[in-house]
Design a protein around this motif. Structure first.
Motif, PDB file in Angstrom:
ATOM      1  N   PRO A 166       0.821  -1.233   0.000  1.00  0.00           N
ATOM      2  CA  PRO A 166       0.000   0.000   0.000  1.00  0.00           C
ATOM      3  C   PRO A 166       0.848   1.273   0.000  1.00  0.00           C
ATOM      4  O   PRO A 166       0.485   2.247  -0.650  1.00  0.00           O
ATOM      5  CB  PRO A 166      -0.802  -0.116   1.298  1.00  0.00           C
ATOM      6  CG  PRO A 166      -0.860  -1.560   1.575  1.00  0.00           C
ATOM      7  CD  PRO A 166       0.434  -2.139   1.090  1.00  0.00           C
ATOM      8  N   LEU A 167       1.994   1.241   0.705  1.00  0.00           N
ATOM      9  CA  LEU A 167       2.856   2.414   0.730  1.00  0.00           C
ATOM     10  C   LEU A 167       3.545   2.606  -0.619  1.00  0.00           C
ATOM     11  O   LEU A 167       3.817   3.720  -1.047  1.00  0.00           O
ATOM     12  CB  LEU A 167       3.919   2.262   1.822  1.00  0.00           C
ATOM     13  CG  LEU A 167       3.437   2.416   3.259  1.00  0.00           C
ATOM     14  CD1 LEU A 167       4.517   1.954   4.218  1.00  0.00           C
ATOM     15  CD2 LEU A 167       3.071   3.861   3.540  1.00  0.00           C
ATOM     16  N   LEU A 168       3.832   1.493  -1.277  1.00  0.00           N
ATOM     17  CA  LEU A 168       4.608   1.524  -2.509  1.00  0.00           C
ATOM     18  C   LEU A 168       3.744   1.816  -3.724  1.00  0.00           C
ATOM     19  O   LEU A 168       4.237   2.187  -4.783  1.00  0.00           O
ATOM     20  CB  LEU A 168       5.295   0.154  -2.663  1.00  0.00           C
ATOM     21  CG  LEU A 168       6.461   0.012  -3.619  1.00  0.00           C
ATOM     22  CD1 LEU A 168       7.512   1.050  -3.298  1.00  0.00           C
ATOM     23  CD2 LEU A 168       7.054  -1.389  -3.525  1.00  0.00           C
ATOM     24  N   TRP A 169       2.426   1.636  -3.573  1.00  0.00           N
ATOM     25  CA  TRP A 169       1.509   1.655  -4.709  1.00  0.00           C
ATOM     26  C   TRP A 169       1.663   2.850  -5.660  1.00  0.00           C
ATOM     27  O   TRP A 169       1.734   2.655  -6.875  1.00  0.00           O
ATOM     28  CB  TRP A 169       0.072   1.510  -4.193  1.00  0.00           C
ATOM     29  CG  TRP A 169      -0.887   1.121  -5.250  1.00  0.00           C
ATOM     30  CD1 TRP A 169      -1.974   1.816  -5.648  1.00  0.00           C
ATOM     31  CD2 TRP A 169      -0.838  -0.068  -6.069  1.00  0.00           C
ATOM     32  NE1 TRP A 169      -2.610   1.153  -6.660  1.00  0.00           N
ATOM     33  CE2 TRP A 169      -1.927  -0.001  -6.949  1.00  0.00           C
ATOM     34  CE3 TRP A 169       0.030  -1.152  -6.166  1.00  0.00           C
ATOM     35  CZ2 TRP A 169      -2.182  -0.983  -7.916  1.00  0.00           C
ATOM     36  CZ3 TRP A 169      -0.216  -2.127  -7.109  1.00  0.00           C
ATOM     37  CH2 TRP A 169      -1.312  -2.030  -7.970  1.00  0.00           C
ATOM     38  N   PRO A 170       1.738   4.102  -5.121  1.00  0.00           N
ATOM     39  CA  PRO A 170       1.893   5.227  -6.056  1.00  0.00           C
ATOM     40  C   PRO A 170       3.153   5.100  -6.918  1.00  0.00           C
ATOM     41  O   PRO A 170       3.127   5.413  -8.110  1.00  0.00           O
ATOM     42  CB  PRO A 170       2.001   6.450  -5.128  1.00  0.00           C
ATOM     43  CG  PRO A 170       1.344   6.021  -3.877  1.00  0.00           C
ATOM     44  CD  PRO A 170       1.623   4.556  -3.736  1.00  0.00           C
ATOM     45  N   GLY A 171       4.243   4.601  -6.327  1.00  0.00           N
ATOM     46  CA  GLY A 171       5.474   4.406  -7.090  1.00  0.00           C
ATOM     47  C   GLY A 171       5.288   3.385  -8.184  1.00  0.00           C
ATOM     48  O   GLY A 171       5.763   3.564  -9.318  1.00  0.00           O
ATOM     49  N   VAL A 172       4.573   2.304  -7.871  1.00  0.00           N
ATOM     50  CA  VAL A 172       4.328   1.258  -8.863  1.00  0.00           C
ATOM     51  C   VAL A 172       3.498   1.814 -10.013  1.00  0.00           C
ATOM     52  O   VAL A 172       3.795   1.583 -11.194  1.00  0.00           O
ATOM     53  CB  VAL A 172       3.623   0.047  -8.211  1.00  0.00           C
ATOM     54  CG1 VAL A 172       3.230  -0.984  -9.256  1.00  0.00           C
ATOM     55  CG2 VAL A 172       4.522  -0.588  -7.172  1.00  0.00           C
ATOM     56  N   MET A 173       2.458   2.605  -9.669  1.00  0.00           N
ATOM     57  CA  MET A 173       1.614   3.182 -10.719  1.00  0.00           C
ATOM     58  C   MET A 173       2.402   4.191 -11.573  1.00  0.00           C
ATOM     59  O   MET A 173       2.256   4.223 -12.800  1.00  0.00           O
ATOM     60  CB  MET A 173       0.387   3.876 -10.107  1.00  0.00           C
ATOM     61  CG  MET A 173      -0.681   2.932  -9.596  1.00  0.00           C
ATOM     62  SD  MET A 173      -1.044   1.601 -10.764  1.00  0.00           S
ATOM     63  CE  MET A 173      -1.858   2.520 -12.063  1.00  0.00           C
TER      64      MET A 173
END
Lengths: 257, 290
Positions: free
Chosen positions: A180-187
């Motif tokens: 969940p913390l990493l999600w924006p980076g993945v997107m």
């Protein structure tokens, strides 16, 4: 603390901004020109946009571009995510691994494209969609890797330690805390990989094989055949799509941690 | 599972994809550059390896069998390197003032400029060069205007200048960004100190700003020079048939000429030039920090 301003830096900057944006604006303006000859302005119209929507070869080229970009960006993002998790803490060979991951960024694309063509032909791999997806995945990896890695660097290890102390196992910690913390980076990484693949011309040009086109390959051959208002319209659409997606990625990368 | 083993499983898929689809092909290409052309695929896989393709870069066989100098490829190499050099110099000349100005802006101003400078990089290269084709073409208003004030007819497209404009346009952000990262961290009080010690602006620029900007200048120069050498789209669209660069003749060997081994040779030479430039820069950087 205001730096001492040097003369002409402002003027040069404004000139450079004009240099970067005037051609783009001219192109978009001409795409709304009703006149067939494209240089003589008659009046504004959406004619050419209507025409490209119903042109079957543009439709199939756009569809191919989309299929390749979605597949390659998805594959590259998954691979990059795994690699980013592995390189989070330094280890022996970490620098070398990162150098390999970033290799596609520095190598001249034309050399890599013809080399990949040689590989596929020597292995008897059929050129076309599959070959293009494979090659796009390889050069999209660093574009997905860098934003994911940057986001990961900003996540403090204390969250995961807390999860661990609360008896979450490794997988659960990853699924409920890290991801969940990493999600924006993945997107953000996915979006950049998607744009890179969508805009790619050279690799697709060499690996397309007979009868298959992507939008950039279509645009290139159309320009070779002569400038038409249709090219202006497709080009304008491609520009707007890239700008929107990159702004989205930029925004995602700045989401609060 | 041990940490090392887990790391191996996480890292190997991405590394394997890149090594197999980029590393292996480049090695294969080096091998193919030693073979003969032929067959339906453009390569005679059973031919004995020889350096014939590399000899062909500068010499050709005369009718009576003696080797004579053939400058046609050398000219293209020279043009590629000089256009790359001109583009690098132009990009630095524009990039340096822009980066300086950006560093003098407020936080929001910097962010906006950063976004404005980065956006073109993410838009389609082909489309951006096509925009220049529209602007510079013969019946366009820029061309008409230039021809109106010029005493002799001027062709704006299909020459080295058009290619240099297009290349600079495509690669300019690559000099601005590394220079900006240098200036962003720059302690501007050094300039005040220089000023207090009686340095003029010009002297402060030459003796304080430029030395500090050197890493950014080197990084920016590399980021522009290397893509320029391998440029294909810009010379293909804006250079026409007369202004060929390395990338165009590589494409021709894989396309119409159907001499894949010679195309591979040219691509190997491109990579070799790139490697030499990068090694020189790395050595220079090491010597500076040592």
């Amino acid at each position: 603390m205001n730096p001492q301003r040097f003369p002409f830096t402002r003027e040069t900057s404004l000139f450079v901004l004009a240099y970067l944006y005037v051609p783009v604006v001219v192109l978009i303006a001409y795409s709304f020109n009703a006149n067939r000859t494209a240089t003589v302005w008659t009046h504004a119209s959406l004619d050419w946009y209507g025409r490209i929507l119903v042109n079957p070869s543009i439709q199939s080229a756009a569809w191919n571009s989309l299929v390749i970009a979605v597949s390659a960006a998805t594959a590259a993002t998954v691979l990059a995510l795994l690699a980013a998790l592995a390189t989070r803490r330094a280890f022996l060979g970490c620098g070398a691994s990162e150098a390999i991951l970033n290799m596609p960024l520095i190598l001249p694309e034309i050399a890599v494209a013809v080399a990949t063509l040689l590989l596929f032909v020597s292995l008897g791999v059929k050129l076309g969609l599959g070959a293009m997806v494979a090659a796009h995945t390889a050069f999209c990896i660093p574009f997905a890797y860098l934003p994911i890695r940057a986001r990961l660097d900003g996540i403090s290890g204390t969250y995961e330690e807390a999860a661990h102390d609360l008896y979450a196992n490794r997988f659960r910690t990853f699924r409920r805390v890290t991801m969940p913390l990493l999600w924006p980076g993945v997107m953000a990484g996915f979006t950049l990989a998607f744009v890179t693949s969508l805009d790619d011309f050279l690799t697709s040009f060499f690996l397309a094989g007979p009868g298959l086109t992507t939008l950039p390959v279509y645009i290139f051959s159309a320009i070779r055949a002569g400038i038409t208002p249709e090219i202006n319209a497709i080009s304008a659409v491609m520009l707007v799509v890239s700008v929107l997606l990159v702004s989205l990625s930029f925004f995602l990368g700045r989401l609060r941690r | 599972m041990s940490a090392a083993l887990r790391r191996f499983f996480l890292l190997s898929p991405a590394l394997a994809v890149i090594l197999f689809l980029i590393g292996v092909p480049l090695c294969l290409m080096a091998w193919v550059s030693l073979l003969d052309k032929g067959g339906t695929s453009g390569v005679d896989w059973s031919s004995a390896p020889s350096s014939a393709n590399y000899v062909r870069l500068a010499w050709e066989e005369d009718f009576d069998g003696t080797m004579i100098l053939n400058t046609s490829y050398l000219v293209i190499f020279l043009r590629s390197v000089s256009l790359a050099a001109v583009t690098t110099v132009l990009s630095l000349a524009f990039g340096l003032p822009v980066a300086l100005w950006m560093a003098s802006l407020s936080r929001t101003g910097r962010d906006i400029m950063l976004l404005l400078i980065t956006i073109p990089f993410w838009t389609n290269l082909l489309v951006r060069n096509y925009a220049w084709l529209i602007i510079l073409r013969e019946d366009g208003w820029v061309s008409r205007f230039v021809n109106m004030i010029s005493p002799w007819p001027v062709q704006l497209l299909y020459n080295d200048a058009a290619v240099a404009i297009g290349l600079t346009y495509s690669l300019l952000p690559f000099t601005i960004l590394p220079l900006y990262t240098v200036f962003e961290k720059f302690d501007w009080r050094l300039l005040e100190a220089a000023h207090d010690l009686g340095a003029t602006r010009k002297r402060a620029l030459l003796r304080v700003v430029l030395p500090i900007a050197t890493p950014g200048i080197v990084a920016g120069a590399l980021l522009v020079f290397i893509p320029c050498l391998g440029a294909f789209v810009t010379p293909a669209l804006l250079g026409g048939g007369k202004t060929l660069m390395l990338g165009n003749i590589i494409q021709m060997q894989f396309g119409a000429s159907r001499n894949w081994p010679f195309g591979a040779t040219l691509a190997v030479v491109l990579l070799a030039i790139m490697l030499v430039v990068m090694t020189a820069m790395a050595l220079w950087r090491n010597r500076r920090t040592a």
